[in-house]
Enzyme design. Structure first.
Site, PDB file in Angstrom:
ATOM      1  N   SER A 169       8.552   0.733 -42.981  1.00 40.81           N
ATOM      2  CA  SER A 169       9.502  -0.025 -43.767  1.00 40.81           C
ATOM      3  C   SER A 169      10.931   0.227 -43.274  1.00 40.81           C
ATOM      4  O   SER A 169      11.337   1.368 -43.117  1.00 40.81           O
ATOM      5  CB  SER A 169       9.357   0.401 -45.219  1.00 40.81           C
ATOM      6  N   GLY A 170      11.659  -0.828 -43.014  1.00 38.64           N
ATOM      7  CA  GLY A 170      13.046  -0.680 -42.572  1.00 38.64           C
ATOM      8  C   GLY A 170      13.193  -0.603 -41.056  1.00 38.64           C
ATOM      9  O   GLY A 170      14.283  -0.428 -40.538  1.00 38.64           O
ATOM     10  N   THR A 229      11.018  -7.699 -40.264  1.00 42.70           N
ATOM     11  CA  THR A 229      11.387  -9.010 -40.789  1.00 42.70           C
ATOM     12  C   THR A 229      12.505  -9.620 -39.953  1.00 42.70           C
ATOM     13  O   THR A 229      12.489 -10.813 -39.656  1.00 42.70           O
ATOM     14  CB  THR A 229      11.800  -8.876 -42.266  1.00 42.70           C
ATOM     15  N   ASN A 246      14.630   0.702 -47.363  1.00 45.93           N
ATOM     16  CA  ASN A 246      15.172  -0.529 -46.799  1.00 45.93           C
ATOM     17  C   ASN A 246      15.821  -1.337 -47.926  1.00 45.93           C
ATOM     18  O   ASN A 246      15.197  -1.573 -48.948  1.00 45.93           O
ATOM     19  CB  ASN A 246      14.007  -1.314 -46.161  1.00 45.93           C
ATOM     20  N   SER A 289      13.643  -4.735 -48.442  1.00 42.87           N
ATOM     21  CA  SER A 289      12.261  -4.447 -48.058  1.00 42.87           C
ATOM     22  C   SER A 289      11.324  -5.562 -48.527  1.00 42.87           C
ATOM     23  O   SER A 289      11.375  -5.986 -49.685  1.00 42.87           O
ATOM     24  CB  SER A 289      11.853  -3.119 -48.683  1.00 42.87           C
ATOM     25  N   SER A 290      10.482  -6.059 -47.607  1.00 44.50           N
ATOM     26  CA  SER A 290       9.528  -7.102 -48.012  1.00 44.50           C
ATOM     27  C   SER A 290       8.444  -6.438 -48.839  1.00 44.50           C
ATOM     28  O   SER A 290       7.789  -5.522 -48.356  1.00 44.50           O
ATOM     29  CB  SER A 290       8.888  -7.742 -46.790  1.00 44.50           C
ATOM     30  N   GLY A 298       4.945  -2.107 -43.447  1.00 46.24           N
ATOM     31  CA  GLY A 298       4.624  -0.994 -42.560  1.00 46.24           C
ATOM     32  C   GLY A 298       4.053   0.181 -43.332  1.00 46.24           C
ATOM     33  O   GLY A 298       4.112   0.221 -44.567  1.00 46.24           O
ATOM     34  N   GLU A 320       3.611   3.395 -45.261  1.00 47.90           N
ATOM     35  CA  GLU A 320       4.583   3.839 -46.254  1.00 47.90           C
ATOM     36  C   GLU A 320       4.154   5.171 -46.880  1.00 47.90           C
ATOM     37  O   GLU A 320       3.038   5.284 -47.378  1.00 47.90           O
ATOM     38  CB  GLU A 320       4.691   2.747 -47.339  1.00 47.90           C
TER      39      GLU A 320
HETATM   40  N1  LIG Z   1      17.817  -6.408 -34.538  1.00 46.09           N
HETATM   41  C1  LIG Z   1      18.576  -6.015 -35.547  1.00 46.09           C
HETATM   42  N2  LIG Z   1      19.923  -6.118 -35.457  1.00 46.09           N
HETATM   43  C2  LIG Z   1      20.701  -5.720 -36.468  1.00 46.09           C
HETATM   44  N3  LIG Z   1      20.252  -5.173 -37.604  1.00 46.09           N
HETATM   45  C3  LIG Z   1      18.936  -5.044 -37.765  1.00 46.09           C
HETATM   46  C4  LIG Z   1      18.022  -5.452 -36.755  1.00 46.09           C
HETATM   47  N4  LIG Z   1      16.781  -5.203 -37.183  1.00 46.09           N
HETATM   48  C5  LIG Z   1      16.908  -4.666 -38.417  1.00 46.09           C
HETATM   49  N5  LIG Z   1      18.190  -4.572 -38.783  1.00 46.09           N
HETATM   50  C6  LIG Z   1      18.734  -4.016 -40.046  1.00 46.09           C
HETATM   51  O1  LIG Z   1      17.737  -3.241 -40.680  1.00 46.09           O
HETATM   52  C7  LIG Z   1      17.432  -3.745 -41.973  1.00 46.09           C
HETATM   53  C8  LIG Z   1      15.944  -3.621 -42.225  1.00 46.09           C
HETATM   54  O2  LIG Z   1      15.236  -4.472 -41.379  1.00 46.09           O
HETATM   55  P1  LIG Z   1      13.947  -5.276 -41.829  1.00 46.09           P
HETATM   56  O3  LIG Z   1      13.636  -6.226 -40.767  1.00 46.09           O
HETATM   57  O4  LIG Z   1      14.139  -5.807 -43.196  1.00 46.09           O
HETATM   58  O5  LIG Z   1      12.873  -4.111 -41.892  1.00 46.09           O
HETATM   59  P2  LIG Z   1      11.317  -4.203 -42.194  1.00 46.09           P
HETATM   60  O6  LIG Z   1      10.960  -5.640 -42.370  1.00 46.09           O
HETATM   61  O7  LIG Z   1      10.662  -3.584 -41.022  1.00 46.09           O
HETATM   62  O8  LIG Z   1      11.103  -3.404 -43.423  1.00 46.09           O
HETATM   63  C9  LIG Z   1      17.907  -5.175 -41.963  1.00 46.09           C
HETATM   64  O9  LIG Z   1      18.278  -5.584 -43.251  1.00 46.09           O
HETATM   65  C10 LIG Z   1      19.110  -5.103 -41.032  1.00 46.09           C
HETATM   66  O10 LIG Z   1      20.220  -4.653 -41.728  1.00 46.09           O
HETATM   67 MG   LIG Z   2      10.266  -6.611 -44.000  1.00 44.05          MG
END
Ligand SMILES: Nc1ncnc2c1ncn2[C@@H]1O[C@H](COP(=O)(O)OP(=O)(O)O)[C@@H](O)[C@H]1O
Ligand SMILES: [Mg+2]
Length: 1017
Positions: A107-108, A112, A157, A160-161, A389, A391
């Site tokens: 997560s984080g 996404t 996060n 977080s989804s 992911g 957790e």
């Molecule tokens: N490629 C990226 N560039 C900039 N910030 C990113 C990037 N990937 C993730 N982040 C930051 O990290 C945070 C968490 O990412 P996210 O994709 O929501 O995580 P996950 O879906 O794996 O839980 C996002 O809200 C963003 O702020």
């Molecule tokens: Mg996500």
């Protein structure tokens, strides 16, 4: 990869397979760290992309960047999520195989974000018309909506989804996106009623309170302060600095109409969201007799208005339970705790089902429209999986159990498709190598999902078992059944050290990614996911259309218990695995550099843990165990051919010989490389670096050569041809304004027309294809007998062949559909005749144009007695029978019934030949009508072989062979036919060519048949 190797020392390697010390985890992490410090967040392991969350905006996602990656080979340019997107897209187009991109990580870690970047890449770079652009817009706009309703701030996060998402994007044959579909997995509904400290409920609640205007809030009876709502205060975290609820609200409200929500639907949706908040504020009191009643009457009034339900029915359903015992309905009061759980269950059900409705609604808007669907049957799909992911929280419950189970399944898939397939590649290429051991987590998947013995089965059983069951009895059952399993521990089963860190209500699973303790409290309830029947009844009658769609009357009527939550989840995962297995996968493995969501911080311990459980070292080891680098012969030769005079500028022999010549010239030692069936495998990165450096040094020279030959080329006659083509082309298709640039692209394309499809020649090649297809459309053959076909340019020979086959098939199918039954019978017989006789017997060609008749005898010609014995409608023909001894010719009739044939002499059946006994039918290869029916000599009931002659031998033998089911028993003998005269005695018929047809006695007692030549013209 290769072109940027000069920068390799400063920023590590762009592909981990090029790490010298590939067994060292420290070297791996150091490479990640160095690159991360330089904002190089992407690195490959072969074709797997490793991505480290930068936690800051990088300047690498612009439109120009997208253009850089379009149509460029994976390894030619620095690693990027766009390279994966583009490569997947091209693989889908060229190989016509469905693809999927699996994004994993905790997560984080950036899953996404990665999935959004991929979607945006397609939306920007794929060819589109207006309709498609609108679809692309809807695809993109669905994201903020899904995130508002399905994402929340957690400790890991801020966005977080809280649901799993698999999205299919469908492309048409031109590679334009034409449809989409989303599958959602297990929304974490418990968050609606409870949040851990520092976490929030789903974003939409805060967005509505923060962003909704006064009027809206008034209609919904809401106040702006989230602290006033019980369902929003548990985590004590109404605001998050990184999130602007107000702005996001605007984005969502703008997106909803784009996706096709009507104003009324939006209103109903918001009514439900507000309704959930009011439900949370509905409080209960306990009367003197222990009865429960509602203390907040005003809430009920609000709920009646917002949810469109009946007030007294709702009041009753929140405090009473309806039971059916022995066919009778009973109402029993709920105690205080029960009433609270009933209320929370309702809130969860209302929110959860509304979320599912929302996804369906989005799907309708993304669905391939009917007319497009029908013209797109051959289209392909790219699937994107962005699922929760692995957790591990302080307190892990049923949700974490499901999430981590899902990750075990994905790891299985990863092993299946990557590690195993890598090893299989060596096998198919015929390369000897040593198998690499990796941890196969199937044992953990089985522990969770196995029928009868797995945790999910035990949980279901405990939920269904009559009698007193509770979370603790579930835990005991687990201990009884699974005690001793190497990946399962409880407080009771653990040794002293582990016991100290486990509570008595926990069980621990040793996941592939690490140990997790799960607290069993709430497992049974969450798995049961029960909503009292009377609450369902109230909701069914709601006049809010969304709710009445979510709560169907049939569900209340249906007595069958729905599947338990964990089993539902398991089944949906199985389906997901099937979907993914049917596609060609690409992987994005996301890593989170620190827990503080800060840019620039690289926490080595945290990263090491992820590297370990994502199995990246194993992935690399397998990739490297054999060979660091592999490339298809054509690609390798194409890139490095300038380094060897024999291969430059073109190699005309076999590819493998070209590669062999090239590497010999480069001085590769035998231990450095191997040639497979279609690829070269290079063992050490150094070998490749040296080759790449040599190419780098050679480049100025190559450029010079190219320039010179280009100038020369311009002068030559070919140029005239281009001019002519160009003039014709312009006349028809190009408006004058774009004339210049099109002209240049056209010429460039012509020059590069023999190269693979690339930006230089795409315009020209597309034009050639298009012109051919246009011309073809006008000149398609009109009947199955018309064998004409326009000559294709070399570029589309293969496609043209496919089209030709398809068109022919199509015409044949159409033709067959029109065929009458009688005609069909005729054709079937003709096909069989062709199978038996074509190119085998001289008089076959003459028979082709003549119809096979139902019989060669008129009814009156057959004796009545015989007809009475055999029945009507038999095939019959006049034949001459030759005595086996002496070969005296005798006129006979041969009649065929369903199971036997008879030889008739005027009134008498002289011989009966059972089809089952028929051993074979012999004919000569010449154009005579002789045929022999072979009978088993040991069978006393059957007479011996029959030597016969008929004027319609092709027809007769075909019919006989078909009726007897003995098509394979027809022998065509070129010189003579042997037959049985009597037991142990053989006769022979010799066939010779002569001037006229004669059947005479030959030498040595043979029958001699002289056959004239057929006129073949
Ligand atoms: N490629 C990226 N560039 C900039 N910030 C990113 C990037 N990937 C993730 N982040 C930051 O990290 C945070 C968490 O990412 P996210 O994709 O929501 O995580 P996950 O879906 O794996 O839980 C996002 O809200 C963003 O702020
Ligand atoms: Mg996500």
């Amino acid at each position: 990869m290769e072109s940027a190797l000069t920068a390799r020392d400063r920023v590590g390697v762009q592909d981990f397979v090029l790490l010298e010390n590939y067994n060292s985890e420290a070297a791996f992490i150091e490479n990640l760290r160095r690159r991360f410090k330089e904002n190089l967040i992407y690195t490959y392991i072969g074709s797997v992309l490793v991505s480290v969350n930068p936690y800051k905006e990088l300047e690498i996602y612009s439109k120009q960047q997208m253009e850089r990656y379009r149509g460029v080979s994976f390894y030619e340019i620095s690693p990027h999520i766009y390279a994966v997107s583009d490569n997947t897209y091209r693989a889908m187009r060229t190989e016509r195989k469905d693809q999927c991109i699996l994004i994993s990580g905790e997560s984080g870690a950036g899953k996404t974000e990665a999935s959004k970047k991929i979607l945006l890449y397609y939306a920007v770079t794929c060819p589109m018309n207006d309709h498609m652009a609108a679809l692309g817009d809807r695809l993109l706009q669905s994201n903020p909506v899904l995130e508002a309703f399905g994402n929340a701030k957690t400790l890991r996060n801020d966005n977080s989804s809280r649901f799993g998402k698999y999205m299919d994007v469908q492309f048409d044959f031109r590679g334009a996106p034409v449809g989409g579909h989303i599958l959602n997995y297990l929304l974490e509904k418990s968050r609606v009623v409870h949040q851990n400290h520092g976490e929030r409920n789903f974003h939409i609640f805060y967005q509505l309170l923060e962003g909704g205007d006064e009027d809206l809030l008034n209609t919904l009876d809401l106040e702006r302060n989230p602290q006033n709502y019980q369902y929003l205060v548990k985590g004590n975290c109404p605001r998050v600095s990184s999130i602007s609820d107000k702005n996001n609200w605007k984005v969502v409200m703008k997106a909803l109409p784009v996706i096709g929500f009507t104003e009324e639907e939006v209103q109903k949706l918001l009514n439900i969201i507000a309704g959930v908040l009011h439900l949370g504020n509905t409080q209960f009191g306990e009367g003197e007799e222990g009865e429960t009643y509602i203390t907040t009457e005003t809430q009920i009034t609000k709920l009646v208005k917002l949810l469109g339900v009946d007030g007294s029915a709702l009041r009753e359903a929140l405090t009473h339970k309806k039971l059916t015992a022995k066919g009778e309905e009973m109402i029993s009061p709920l105690n205080f705790e029960q009433a609270i759980s009933a209320r929370d269950a309702l809130a969860k059900a209302v929110y959860g089902r509304t979320f599912t409705w929302l996804v369906e609604k989005i799907n309708q808007s993304l669905a391939l429209k009917d007319e497009i669907y029908h013209s797109n049957k051959g289209s392909s799909v790219i699937g994107l999986l962005d699922i929760y992911g692995f957790e591990v929280l302080q307190h892990n419950s049923f949700e974490q159990f499901c999430i981590n189970y899902c990750n075990e399944k994905l790891q299985q898939l990863f092993i299946e498709l990557t590690l195993r397939s890598e090893q299989e590649e060596y096998e198919t290429e015929g390369i000897a190598w040593e198998t690499v051991q990796y941890f196969d987590n199937k044992i953990i998947c089985d522990l969770i999902e196995e029928k009868h013995k797995g945790i999910i089965s035990i949980l279901d059983e405990e939920c269904l078992r009559p009698g007193e069951t509770c979370d603790v009895s579930f835990l005991e059952k687990l201990e009884d059944t699974l005690g001793g399993h190497p990946h399962f521990v409880t407080h009771k089963l653990a040794n002293g050290k582990t016991r100290r860190v486990m509570s008595r209500e926990e069980f621990r699973l040793l996941h592939y990614a690490g140990e997790v303790n799960y607290n069993v409290n709430g497992f049974l309830d969450k798995n049961n996911d029960l909503l009292n029947r009377n609450l369902k009844e109230v909701m069914c009658q709601s006049d809010n259309q969304i709710l009445s769609r979510c709560f169907r009357r049939e569900e209340v009527m249906d007595q069958k218990r729905p599947e338990m939550a964990a089993t539902q989840f398991k089944n949906s995962l199985m389906k997901l695995m099937e979907i993914l297995m049917s596609k060609e996968p690409s992987y994005v493995r996301c890593i989170k550099p620190n827990d503080a969501k800060q840019p620039g911080r690289f926490d080595e311990v945290l990263v090491r843990h992820q590297v370990k459980y994502l199995g990246l070292m194993e992935n690399l080891r397998v990739r490297r165990a054999g060979f660091a680098y592999r490339r298809r012969f054509e690609a390798f030769l194409q890139r490095y051919k300038p380094l060897c005079p024999e291969t430059w500028p073109n190699w005309h022999g076999r590819l493998v010989d070209g590669v062999s010549t090239l590497v010999n010239h480069l001085g590769y030692k035998p231990e450095e490389y191997k040639l497979g069936r279609s690829k070269i495998f290079i063992r050490f990165p150094k070998t490749l670096f040296t080759t790449e450096d040599a190419l780098e040094a050679k480049k100025p020279e190559i450029a010079l050569t190219l320039q010179t030959s280009w100038r020369g080329y311009r002068e030559r006659a070919k140029y005239q041809r281009i001019r002519r083509a160009e003039t014709a082309f312009c006349m028809y298709t190009i408006p004058l304004v774009v004339y210049g640039s099109v002209f240049i692209r056209f010429i460039k394309g012509f020059i590069y027309r023999h190269e693979e499809y690339c930006p230089e020649n795409e315009y020209f090649l597309d034009h050639v294809r298009y012109s051919f297809l246009k011309n073809l459309r006008k000149n398609l053959p009109k009947s199955v007998l018309d064998k004409s076909w326009p000559t294709p340019p070399p570029l589309v020979v293969e496609a043209s062949e496919h089209l030709r086959t398809l068109h022919m098939r199509n015409m044949v199918v159409k033709y067959c559909r029109r065929v009458q039954p009688e005609w069909k019978k005729q054709m079937v017989q003709k096909v069989v005749a062709s199978e038996i006789f074509k190119d085998q017997k001289d008089n076959y060609p003459q028979s082709v144009g003549r119809l096979f008749l139902d019989s060669r005898l008129e009814r009156e010609q057959i004796n009545l007695k015989v007809v009475q014995t055999l029945g009507n409608d038999k095939y019959g023909a006049s034949v001459t029978k030759y005595d086996r001894r002496g070969f005296k010719p005798r006129p006979r009739q041969l009649l065929l019934t369903n199971t036997f044939a008879v030889l008739v002499d005027r009134t008498k059946i002289k011989q009966r030949i059972d089809y089952t006994a028929l051993r074979g039918i012999s004919v000569s290869s010449l154009s005579d009508g002789m045929f022999v029916l072979h009978m088993p000599s040991e069978d006393s009931k059957q007479k011996a072989d029959a030597v016969l002659q008929c004027d319609h031998v092709i027809e007769l033998v075909t019919k006989l062979a078909m009726m007897a089911g003995k098509i394979d028993y027809v022998n065509i003998s070129p010189g003579s036919i042997r037959f049985t005269v009597a037991r142990g005695k053989e006769g022979i018929i010799d066939f010779v060519r002569g001037s006229e047809m004669k059947v005479t006695k030959g030498k040595r007692g043979h029958l001699l048949v002289t056959v004239p030549r057929t006129n073949t013209t």
